[in-house]
Design a protein around this motif. Structure first.
Motif, PDB file in Angstrom:
ATOM      1  N   PRO A 156       0.741  -1.186   0.090  1.00  0.00           N
ATOM      2  CA  PRO A 156      -0.058  -0.157  -0.120  1.00  0.00           C
ATOM      3  C   PRO A 156       0.776   1.472  -0.182  1.00  0.00           C
ATOM      4  N   VAL A 157       2.613   1.185   0.486  1.00  0.00           N
ATOM      5  CA  VAL A 157       2.822   2.469   0.260  1.00  0.00           C
ATOM      6  C   VAL A 157       4.293   1.863  -0.689  1.00  0.00           C
ATOM      7  N   GLY A 158       4.249   2.887  -1.286  1.00  0.00           N
ATOM      8  CA  GLY A 158       5.300   2.659  -2.189  1.00  0.00           C
ATOM      9  C   GLY A 158       6.783   2.998  -1.877  1.00  0.00           C
ATOM     10  N   ASP A 159       7.548   2.743  -2.783  1.00  0.00           N
ATOM     11  CA  ASP A 159       9.357   2.438  -2.441  1.00  0.00           C
ATOM     12  C   ASP A 159       9.835   4.005  -2.192  1.00  0.00           C
ATOM     13  N   ASP A 160       9.077   4.650  -3.269  1.00  0.00           N
ATOM     14  CA  ASP A 160       9.941   5.981  -3.803  1.00  0.00           C
ATOM     15  C   ASP A 160       9.541   7.614  -2.815  1.00  0.00           C
ATOM     16  N   ILE A 161      10.519   7.641  -3.122  1.00  0.00           N
ATOM     17  CA  ILE A 161      10.328   9.256  -1.666  1.00  0.00           C
ATOM     18  C   ILE A 161      10.570  10.439  -2.041  1.00  0.00           C
ATOM     19  N   GLU A 162      10.259  11.258  -2.631  1.00  0.00           N
ATOM     20  CA  GLU A 162       9.969  12.408  -2.954  1.00  0.00           C
ATOM     21  C   GLU A 162      10.451  12.896  -2.151  1.00  0.00           C
ATOM     22  N   VAL A 163      11.356  13.629  -1.721  1.00  0.00           N
ATOM     23  CA  VAL A 163      11.508  15.097  -1.117  1.00  0.00           C
ATOM     24  C   VAL A 163      12.366  16.299  -1.500  1.00  0.00           C
ATOM     25  N   THR A 164      11.205  17.421  -0.713  1.00  0.00           N
ATOM     26  CA  THR A 164      12.325  19.029  -0.955  1.00  0.00           C
ATOM     27  C   THR A 164      12.279  19.443   0.569  1.00  0.00           C
TER      28      THR A 164
END
Length: 203
Positions: A180-188
């Motif tokens: 349910p939770v993806g492997d890719d994390i976008e960070v700002t």
């Protein structure tokens, strides 16, 4: 004649040493203001996206405004400061199945090289540690500006973006089938920093 020669020499030495002092003075170190800095993240949740931030970032940014390549960063993020907008979800995120904050309560980034693209933009390489795993990452960044604040301090502002794979740091939640939770994390990263000398002494 001799006096004139000595005077000229003294002036030249004065210019030389003042130039050397200016070179020594750069870069300038700013302390990250945790109250005005954010590590924002977003990750896939089922078929949508969930987002949040880490509210506690500390560390120093040594910035050479004339030559960004001479700059450096050493920053830490308190994993326990995660904020997704829901306390129950935050407690779950801190557990071993996700960020494992009980064992590794700190993330850290230490720059190793900065490549300037312009006077205000560049690429910053460094060692990023999360969950006890250290990887080399690259962050495109922008210098947002320098200026005085309403409290008599001098501040600087920065923005950086990157993406991380949770599985690179030992987290397995995103690689499971139908996770349910993806492997890719976008960070700002939105960072505001202040000169320590400009801060008011604590009472």
């Amino acid at each position: 004649m001799k006096y004139s020669h000595l005077k000229t020499t003294a002036l030249l030495l004065g210019v030389l040493f003042s130039g050397m002092n200016a070179a020594v003075a750069a870069p300038v170190t700013y302390k990250i203001d945790a109250a005005h800095s954010f590590a924002n993240w977003s990750v896939r949740h089922v078929v949508a996206k969930a987002s949040g931030t880490f509210n506690e970032i500390t560390g120093n940014i040594s910035i050479d405004a004339d030559n960004l390549a001479n700059s450096s960063v050493d920053a830490k993020i308190n994993v326990l400061s995660v904020n997704s907008g829901l306390a129950k979800r935050d407690a779950h995120i801190k557990e071993k199945d996700y960020l494992n904050a009980g064992q590794f309560a700190e993330m850290r980034f230490v720059s190793t090289k900065i490549e300037a693209k312009s006077a205000t933009e560049g690429m910053m390489a460094g060692k990023f540690t999360m969950n006890g795993v250290t990887k080399e990452i690259v962050l495109p960044f922008k210098v947002l500006g320098f200026g005085n604040d309403p409290w008599g301090g001098e501040r600087s502002g920065f923005e950086a973006k990157t993406s991380l794979k949770a599985s690179d740091y030992g987290f397995g939640w995103g690689v499971k089938q139908n996770a349910p939770v993806g492997d890719d994390i976008e960070v700002t990263l939105l960072i505001e920093a202040v000169k320590p000398s400009a801060e008011k002494p604590k009472k």
